[in-house]
Write a protein that holds these residues in place. Structure first.
Motif, PDB file in Angstrom:
ATOM      1  N   HIS A  96       0.985  -1.187  -0.055  1.00 54.03           N
ATOM      2  CA  HIS A  96      -0.008   0.038   0.036  1.00 54.03           C
ATOM      3  C   HIS A  96       0.750   1.371  -0.172  1.00 54.03           C
ATOM      4  O   HIS A  96       0.664   2.232  -0.680  1.00 54.03           O
ATOM      5  N   HIS A  97       1.780   1.286   0.880  1.00 51.44           N
ATOM      6  CA  HIS A  97       2.759   2.316   0.802  1.00 51.44           C
ATOM      7  C   HIS A  97       3.483   2.913  -0.672  1.00 51.44           C
ATOM      8  O   HIS A  97       3.507   3.842  -0.920  1.00 51.44           O
ATOM      9  N   VAL A  98       3.946   1.698  -1.175  1.00 43.93           N
ATOM     10  CA  VAL A  98       4.669   1.785  -2.389  1.00 43.93           C
ATOM     11  C   VAL A  98       3.565   2.430  -3.495  1.00 43.93           C
ATOM     12  O   VAL A  98       3.677   3.306  -4.253  1.00 43.93           O
ATOM     13  N   SER A  99       2.414   1.836  -3.409  1.00 46.63           N
ATOM     14  CA  SER A  99       1.089   2.376  -4.219  1.00 46.63           C
ATOM     15  C   SER A  99       0.818   3.801  -4.164  1.00 46.63           C
ATOM     16  O   SER A  99       0.896   4.565  -4.852  1.00 46.63           O
ATOM     17  N   GLU A 100       1.090   4.193  -2.738  1.00 49.08           N
ATOM     18  CA  GLU A 100       0.657   5.524  -2.528  1.00 49.08           C
ATOM     19  C   GLU A 100       1.671   6.413  -2.953  1.00 49.08           C
ATOM     20  O   GLU A 100       1.585   7.751  -3.317  1.00 49.08           O
ATOM     21  N   LEU A 101       2.994   6.112  -2.998  1.00 54.94           N
ATOM     22  CA  LEU A 101       4.191   6.792  -3.394  1.00 54.94           C
ATOM     23  C   LEU A 101       3.890   7.212  -4.958  1.00 54.94           C
ATOM     24  O   LEU A 101       4.300   8.221  -5.457  1.00 54.94           O
ATOM     25  N   TRP A 102       3.871   5.889  -5.521  1.00 59.64           N
ATOM     26  CA  TRP A 102       3.726   6.089  -6.981  1.00 59.64           C
ATOM     27  C   TRP A 102       2.573   7.042  -7.225  1.00 59.64           C
ATOM     28  O   TRP A 102       2.762   7.816  -8.039  1.00 59.64           O
ATOM     29  N   MET A 103       1.426   7.093  -6.461  1.00 52.83           N
ATOM     30  CA  MET A 103       0.300   7.903  -6.939  1.00 52.83           C
ATOM     31  C   MET A 103       0.609   9.181  -6.464  1.00 52.83           C
ATOM     32  O   MET A 103       0.324  10.397  -7.437  1.00 52.83           O
ATOM     33  N   ASN A 104       1.421   9.425  -5.464  1.00 54.41           N
ATOM     34  CA  ASN A 104       2.092  11.016  -5.404  1.00 54.41           C
ATOM     35  C   ASN A 104       2.525  11.329  -6.507  1.00 54.41           C
ATOM     36  O   ASN A 104       2.676  12.573  -6.935  1.00 54.41           O
ATOM     37  N   LEU A 105       3.553  10.467  -7.210  1.00 51.78           N
ATOM     38  CA  LEU A 105       4.372  11.155  -8.329  1.00 51.78           C
ATOM     39  C   LEU A 105       3.094  11.411  -9.661  1.00 51.78           C
ATOM     40  O   LEU A 105       3.433  12.172 -10.133  1.00 51.78           O
ATOM     41  N   ILE A 106       2.299  10.338  -9.507  1.00 51.16           N
ATOM     42  CA  ILE A 106       1.319  10.609 -10.821  1.00 51.16           C
ATOM     43  C   ILE A 106       0.747  11.820 -10.684  1.00 51.16           C
ATOM     44  O   ILE A 106       0.426  12.676 -11.790  1.00 51.16           O
ATOM     45  N   LEU A 107       0.190  12.306  -9.422  1.00 50.85           N
ATOM     46  CA  LEU A 107      -0.608  13.429  -9.086  1.00 50.85           C
ATOM     47  C   LEU A 107       0.233  14.621  -9.434  1.00 50.85           C
ATOM     48  O   LEU A 107      -0.010  15.933 -10.345  1.00 50.85           O
ATOM     49  N   HIS A 108       1.605  14.666  -9.160  1.00 49.37           N
ATOM     50  CA  HIS A 108       2.608  15.725  -9.283  1.00 49.37           C
ATOM     51  C   HIS A 108       2.768  15.944 -10.860  1.00 49.37           C
ATOM     52  O   HIS A 108       2.815  17.110 -11.340  1.00 49.37           O
ATOM     53  N   GLU A 109       2.991  14.736 -11.659  1.00 52.62           N
ATOM     54  CA  GLU A 109       3.047  15.026 -13.016  1.00 52.62           C
ATOM     55  C   GLU A 109       1.658  15.592 -13.936  1.00 52.62           C
ATOM     56  O   GLU A 109       1.948  16.230 -14.697  1.00 52.62           O
ATOM     57  N   VAL A 110       0.622  14.953 -13.464  1.00 55.83           N
ATOM     58  CA  VAL A 110      -0.649  15.290 -14.247  1.00 55.83           C
ATOM     59  C   VAL A 110      -1.031  16.628 -13.946  1.00 55.83           C
ATOM     60  O   VAL A 110      -1.272  17.286 -14.835  1.00 55.83           O
ATOM     61  N   HIS A 111      -0.715  16.875 -12.780  1.00 54.32           N
ATOM     62  CA  HIS A 111      -0.992  18.346 -12.480  1.00 54.32           C
ATOM     63  C   HIS A 111      -0.075  19.534 -13.457  1.00 54.32           C
ATOM     64  O   HIS A 111      -0.519  20.417 -13.797  1.00 54.32           O
ATOM     65  N   ALA A 112       1.063  18.891 -13.306  1.00 51.03           N
ATOM     66  CA  ALA A 112       2.129  19.789 -14.077  1.00 51.03           C
ATOM     67  C   ALA A 112       1.602  19.917 -15.607  1.00 51.03           C
ATOM     68  O   ALA A 112       1.532  20.862 -16.359  1.00 51.03           O
ATOM     69  N   ALA A 113       1.209  18.691 -16.094  1.00 48.79           N
ATOM     70  CA  ALA A 113       0.814  18.465 -17.579  1.00 48.79           C
ATOM     71  C   ALA A 113      -0.217  19.230 -17.920  1.00 48.79           C
ATOM     72  O   ALA A 113      -0.501  20.037 -18.971  1.00 48.79           O
ATOM     73  N   ILE A 114      -1.347  19.634 -17.060  1.00 47.35           N
ATOM     74  CA  ILE A 114      -2.604  20.166 -17.011  1.00 47.35           C
ATOM     75  C   ILE A 114      -2.219  21.681 -17.341  1.00 47.35           C
ATOM     76  O   ILE A 114      -2.638  22.540 -18.289  1.00 47.35           O
ATOM     77  N   LYS A 115      -1.313  22.265 -16.293  1.00 45.98           N
ATOM     78  CA  LYS A 115      -0.726  23.654 -16.670  1.00 45.98           C
ATOM     79  C   LYS A 115       0.255  23.813 -17.797  1.00 45.98           C
ATOM     80  O   LYS A 115      -0.095  24.993 -18.668  1.00 45.98           O
ATOM     81  N   ASP A 116       0.920  22.864 -18.432  1.00 45.62           N
ATOM     82  CA  ASP A 116       1.381  22.994 -19.703  1.00 45.62           C
ATOM     83  C   ASP A 116       0.482  23.053 -20.975  1.00 45.62           C
ATOM     84  O   ASP A 116       0.451  23.889 -21.606  1.00 45.62           O
ATOM     85  N   ILE A 117      -0.585  22.134 -20.715  1.00 51.06           N
ATOM     86  CA  ILE A 117      -1.760  22.279 -21.816  1.00 51.06           C
ATOM     87  C   ILE A 117      -2.273  23.440 -21.529  1.00 51.06           C
ATOM     88  O   ILE A 117      -2.809  24.006 -22.829  1.00 51.06           O
ATOM     89  N   GLN A 118      -2.696  23.922 -20.548  1.00 55.04           N
ATOM     90  CA  GLN A 118      -3.333  25.365 -20.398  1.00 55.04           C
ATOM     91  C   GLN A 118      -2.482  26.554 -21.125  1.00 55.04           C
ATOM     92  O   GLN A 118      -3.068  27.266 -21.507  1.00 55.04           O
ATOM     93  N   ALA A 119      -1.218  26.410 -21.056  1.00 55.37           N
ATOM     94  CA  ALA A 119      -0.365  27.453 -21.415  1.00 55.37           C
ATOM     95  C   ALA A 119       0.029  27.242 -22.844  1.00 55.37           C
ATOM     96  O   ALA A 119       1.070  27.798 -23.433  1.00 55.37           O
TER      97      ALA A 119
ATOM     98  N   PRO B 134       3.970  20.111 -26.312  1.00 52.95           N
ATOM     99  CA  PRO B 134       5.390  19.135 -26.145  1.00 52.95           C
ATOM    100  C   PRO B 134       5.789  18.979 -24.622  1.00 52.95           C
ATOM    101  O   PRO B 134       6.212  17.806 -24.279  1.00 52.95           O
ATOM    102  N   ALA B 135       5.647  20.059 -24.121  1.00 51.24           N
ATOM    103  CA  ALA B 135       6.215  19.888 -22.658  1.00 51.24           C
ATOM    104  C   ALA B 135       5.263  19.127 -21.803  1.00 51.24           C
ATOM    105  O   ALA B 135       5.754  18.253 -20.954  1.00 51.24           O
ATOM    106  N   SER B 136       4.038  18.944 -22.195  1.00 57.22           N
ATOM    107  CA  SER B 136       3.019  17.941 -21.298  1.00 57.22           C
ATOM    108  C   SER B 136       3.316  16.616 -21.709  1.00 57.22           C
ATOM    109  O   SER B 136       3.262  15.664 -20.793  1.00 57.22           O
ATOM    110  N   PHE B 137       3.894  16.353 -22.794  1.00 56.66           N
ATOM    111  CA  PHE B 137       4.040  14.794 -23.420  1.00 56.66           C
ATOM    112  C   PHE B 137       5.004  14.015 -22.421  1.00 56.66           C
ATOM    113  O   PHE B 137       4.984  12.951 -22.378  1.00 56.66           O
ATOM    114  N   LYS B 138       5.997  14.769 -22.191  1.00 54.73           N
ATOM    115  CA  LYS B 138       7.167  14.405 -21.286  1.00 54.73           C
ATOM    116  C   LYS B 138       6.648  13.713 -20.317  1.00 54.73           C
ATOM    117  O   LYS B 138       6.929  12.856 -19.470  1.00 54.73           O
ATOM    118  N   LYS B 139       5.755  14.783 -19.465  1.00 50.11           N
ATOM    119  CA  LYS B 139       5.035  14.316 -18.082  1.00 50.11           C
ATOM    120  C   LYS B 139       4.364  13.039 -18.239  1.00 50.11           C
ATOM    121  O   LYS B 139       4.201  12.210 -17.319  1.00 50.11           O
TER     122      LYS B 139
END
Ligand code: HEM
Length: 282
Positions: free
Chosen positions: A55-78, A82-87
């Motif tokens: 469960h801990h490992v899963s939650e850590l990976w989820m933490n990273l997913i959130l970090h990347e998806v939120h940043a990708a949303i901002k890239d697309i809004q801006a 291409p910057a979102s693709f990497k994330k």
């Protein structure tokens, strides 16, 4: 290597730092003491440690997913697709890791799990707020979840903000409109607190992208990144459902649902419905 040889090798390797009286160590940087002391088994059963770590490992990976998806949303809004693709590509790789934890958990047998299951009370992954934050970020909005976290004001606020924010798919649809593809106004101005449901103008816009790949290369790439993410999310859900069946059969879940029957039902939910529908019509 003999102990003296090892000592000798280390002594000759002058670049290796061993004096950390004034410097930060690896474990201090990573907060390892806190991280590794987070397992608090409620039983004496050997396998509860595995259950908690998975469960801990899963939650850590989820933490990273959130970090990347939120940043990708901002890239697309801006308008920087291409910057979102990497994330988003990183998100898929993380999801692949997340899916693999089921292989480890599947080594837990029904006889082992039953030894400590009753200690869990009503705690269940159903209450994983990071999982809900990911679902919100991808566009699946379930309001009932905030009730669970009423007692935690800060977390409730975080969930509420995520619930009211546009999803990855909302910003992708906005990107279609910005590229000049006609999208219904009621989709562009929709209440983003609701889960998006399939819309004909969105489907036609994606169809145009898929039929004119060279002209709409970035939107095409975005679409395929989204499909990767949804595909892997479904694979995670499927492996969860099958692992649960393997361990508890058709017993009720500790969270109160029907168990496997509930987990089968969520497999029907789509984040990006038009991207799947167009495949039949193309
Ligand atoms: C022996 C291991 C596991 C069993 C028997 C199990 C069982 C269940 C069941 C029956 C549900 C439905 C809700 C309920 O009534 O409780 C559920 C939901 C859920 N579980 Fe697990 N689970 C296990 C491991 C995990 C792990 C390792 C994770 C990773 C974080 C996880 C995450 C979730 C999530 C996110 C949900 C909500 C799914 C949704 O609403 O779509 N579970 N689990």
């Amino acid at each position: 290597m003999r102990q003296e040889d090892e000592h000798h090798a280390l002594k000759n390797e002058s670049k290796i730092h061993t004096d950390f009286t004034e410097k930060m160590t690896y474990s201090e940087y990573l907060g390892l003491d806190t991280l590794l002391a987070s397992q608090h088994p409620l039983s004496d059963h050997h396998d509860e440690h595995l259950f908690i770590i998975v469960h801990h490992v899963s939650e850590l990976w989820m933490n990273l997913i959130l970090h990347e998806v939120h940043a990708a949303i901002k890239d697309i809004q801006a308008d920087n697709l291409p910057a979102s693709f990497k994330k988003l590509a990183r998100v898929s790789q993380v999801q692949d890791q997340l899916k693999r934890v089921w292989d480890v958990l599947a080594t837990l047998t029904p006889s082992e799990y039953i030894e400590f299951r009753d200690k869990l009370g009503n705690a269940s992954g159903f209450q994983s707020y990071q999982n809900r934050l990911i679902e919100f970020a991808l566009g699946y909005k379930t309001s009932y979840i905030s009730k669970i976290y009423e007692k935690d004001v800060k977390l409730s606020q975080r969930l509420q903000e995520a619930y009211e924010a546009p999803s990855l798919y909302d910003v992708a649809i906005q990107a279609l409109a910005k590229a000049g593809l006609p999208i219904d106004d009621d989709v562009l101005n929709r209440d983003v607190r609701k889960t998006h449901t399939s819309n004909e103008s969105v489907k036609q816009a994606w169809m145009t992208v898929y039929k004119n790949v060279d002209q709409y290369w970035e939107l095409y790439e975005l679409a395929e990144e989204l499909v990767d993410i949804e595909d892997l999310f479904q694979q995670w859900r499927f492996r969860h459902m099958k692992t649960v069946e393997r361990i508890i059969g058709f017993k009720q879940g500790t969270g109160g649902s029907g168990g496997v029957s509930y987990l089968k039902k969520v497999l029907d939910q789509y984040f990006f419905p038009e991207l799947w529908e167009l495949r039949t019509e193309l």
